[in-house]
Enzyme design. Structure first.
Site, PDB file in Angstrom:
ATOM      1  N   ASN A   8      98.025 -34.876  57.021  1.00 20.93           N
ATOM      2  CA  ASN A   8      96.034 -34.884  57.221  1.00 20.93           C
ATOM      3  C   ASN A   8      96.016 -34.189  56.689  1.00 20.93           C
ATOM      4  OD1 ASN A   8      93.457 -34.846  57.694  1.00 20.93           O
ATOM      5  ND2 ASN A   8      93.198 -34.550  59.687  1.00 20.93           N
ATOM      6  N   LYS A  10      93.313 -33.215  55.059  1.00 23.84           N
ATOM      7  CA  LYS A  10      91.696 -32.595  55.315  1.00 23.84           C
ATOM      8  C   LYS A  10      91.246 -32.279  53.864  1.00 23.84           C
ATOM      9  CE  LYS A  10      93.467 -30.663  59.644  1.00 23.84           C
ATOM     10  NZ  LYS A  10      93.203 -29.601  60.638  1.00 23.84           N
ATOM     11  N   HIS A  93      88.413 -37.997  64.176  1.00 26.33           N
ATOM     12  CA  HIS A  93      88.852 -36.769  63.929  1.00 26.33           C
ATOM     13  C   HIS A  93      87.926 -36.131  64.929  1.00 26.33           C
ATOM     14  CE1 HIS A  93      90.891 -32.733  62.576  1.00 26.33           C
ATOM     15  NE2 HIS A  93      91.201 -33.897  62.588  1.00 26.33           N
ATOM     16  N   GLU A  95      87.090 -33.003  63.934  1.00 30.46           N
ATOM     17  CA  GLU A  95      86.237 -32.438  62.664  1.00 30.46           C
ATOM     18  C   GLU A  95      85.329 -33.687  62.598  1.00 30.46           C
ATOM     19  OE1 GLU A  95      89.433 -30.799  60.000  1.00 30.46           O
ATOM     20  OE2 GLU A  95      90.298 -29.587  61.959  1.00 30.46           O
ATOM     21  N   GLU A 148      95.628 -35.420  70.568  1.00 29.25           N
ATOM     22  CA  GLU A 148      94.910 -33.859  69.596  1.00 29.25           C
ATOM     23  C   GLU A 148      94.190 -33.219  70.131  1.00 29.25           C
ATOM     24  OE1 GLU A 148      95.730 -33.976  65.040  1.00 29.25           O
ATOM     25  OE2 GLU A 148      94.060 -34.523  65.269  1.00 29.25           O
ATOM     26  N   GLY A 154      94.870 -26.242  64.608  1.00 26.10           N
ATOM     27  CA  GLY A 154      94.485 -25.254  63.067  1.00 26.10           C
ATOM     28  C   GLY A 154      94.591 -24.026  63.652  1.00 26.10           C
ATOM     29  N   SER A 186      98.340 -27.907  66.229  1.00 24.50           N
ATOM     30  CA  SER A 186      99.262 -27.300  65.536  1.00 24.50           C
ATOM     31  C   SER A 186     101.149 -26.961  66.055  1.00 24.50           C
ATOM     32  CB  SER A 186      99.049 -26.076  66.277  1.00 24.50           C
ATOM     33  OG  SER A 186      97.938 -25.611  65.890  1.00 24.50           O
TER      34      SER A 186
HETATM   35  C1  PEP Z   1      94.678 -32.125  62.582  1.00 24.49           C
HETATM   36  O1  PEP Z   1      93.381 -31.618  61.966  1.00 24.49           O
HETATM   37  O2  PEP Z   1      94.703 -33.197  63.115  1.00 24.49           O
HETATM   38  C2  PEP Z   1      95.946 -31.532  62.886  1.00 24.49           C
HETATM   39  C3  PEP Z   1      96.258 -31.444  64.074  1.00 24.49           C
HETATM   40  O3  PEP Z   1      96.013 -29.721  62.545  1.00 24.49           O
HETATM   41  P1  PEP Z   1      96.719 -28.952  62.755  1.00 24.49           P
HETATM   42  O4  PEP Z   1      98.087 -29.564  62.601  1.00 24.49           O
HETATM   43  O5  PEP Z   1      96.246 -27.886  61.853  1.00 24.49           O
HETATM   44  O6  PEP Z   1      96.147 -28.539  64.344  1.00 24.49           O
END
Ligand code: PEP
Length: 226
Positions: A8, A10, A93, A95, A148, A154, A186
């Protein structure tokens, strides 16, 4: 069972040149994976150019409209995504839930529209009720679910394997033992494999580490050994 690695990107990178550089540095390994589907989810605007760099690439979109066409200013429809060679879509997601006020009703609408147009949805959740609400009236087998935890996204604080396994078991109870479930939050090359080996997931959704080609290539290579 087939494994999945979803990148992803983003809202990154900020130019087409950088997007192409990033893809070029991972495309070899992404194509030659044994038993693992690597899916790249760049911003809309790069989808077509990335497909040009490798026609076999599996692409996913990060967002889309639930309508196929019409008066929906600023939107991109599932049919347009299919036309660009997109096979997957990410939805729900955290976000998008946080910054764009997306709720379970809207996500459910999007899911139905994705399935109708033949796109494969990857639904992100961080609690079990989001599975129930998001999947209302939908044949759940067709939806990949990614756990998630919001606090892990993040932040550099990945979920412990035991805790992730606990949640995975809850999801499998709700969805069925063979349902495809992923972990995201992460992930890096140090912790990636534990979510498969110890927590029982079939794959990973990777944000930050998918923008670091060395790190991403390492993770994909690790998957080819399991
Ligand atoms: C995500 O945005 O789906 C995600 C898992 O981000 P990160 O790996 O940066 O935590």
């Amino acid at each position: 069972m087939k494994k999945f690695i979803i990148a992803n990107w983003k809202c990154n990178p900020t130019t087409l040149i950088k997007a192409k550089q990033l893809f070029n540095s991972i495309k070899k390994v992404s194509k030659n994976t044994k038993n693992t589907e690597v899916i790249i989810c760049p911003p809309f605007i790069y989808l077509k150019e990335i497909k040009k760099l490798q026609k076999e690439v599996k692409l996913g979109a990060q967002n889309y409209c639930w309508e196929e066409k019409g008066a929906f200013t600023g939107e991109i429809s599932p049919l347009m995504l299919k036309d660009l060679g997109c096979e997957y879509v990410i939805l729900g997601h955290s976000e998008r839930r946080k910054y764009f006020s997306e709720n379970d009703d809207l996500i459910n609408k999007r899911l139905k529209s994705a399935l109708k147009s033949g796109l494969k949805p990857i639904l992100c959740i961080d609690n079990i009720s989001q599975i129930k609400e998001g999947l209302k009236g939908i044949s759940k087998q067709k939806v990949i679910i990614a756990y998630e935890p919001i606090w892990a996204i993040g932040t550099g604080k990945a979920c412990g394997y035991k805790e992730a396994k606990k949640f995975n078991l809850l999801m499998k109870k709700a969805l069925g033992e063979r349902h495809i479930t992923l972990y995201g939050g992460s992930v890096n090359s140090q912790n990636a494999l534990g979510y498969i080996a110890d927590s029982g997931f079939q794959g990973l959704l990777i944000g930050g580490a998918s923008l670091n080609s060395k790190e991403f290539v390492k993770i994909v290579k690790l998957f080819s050994k399991i």
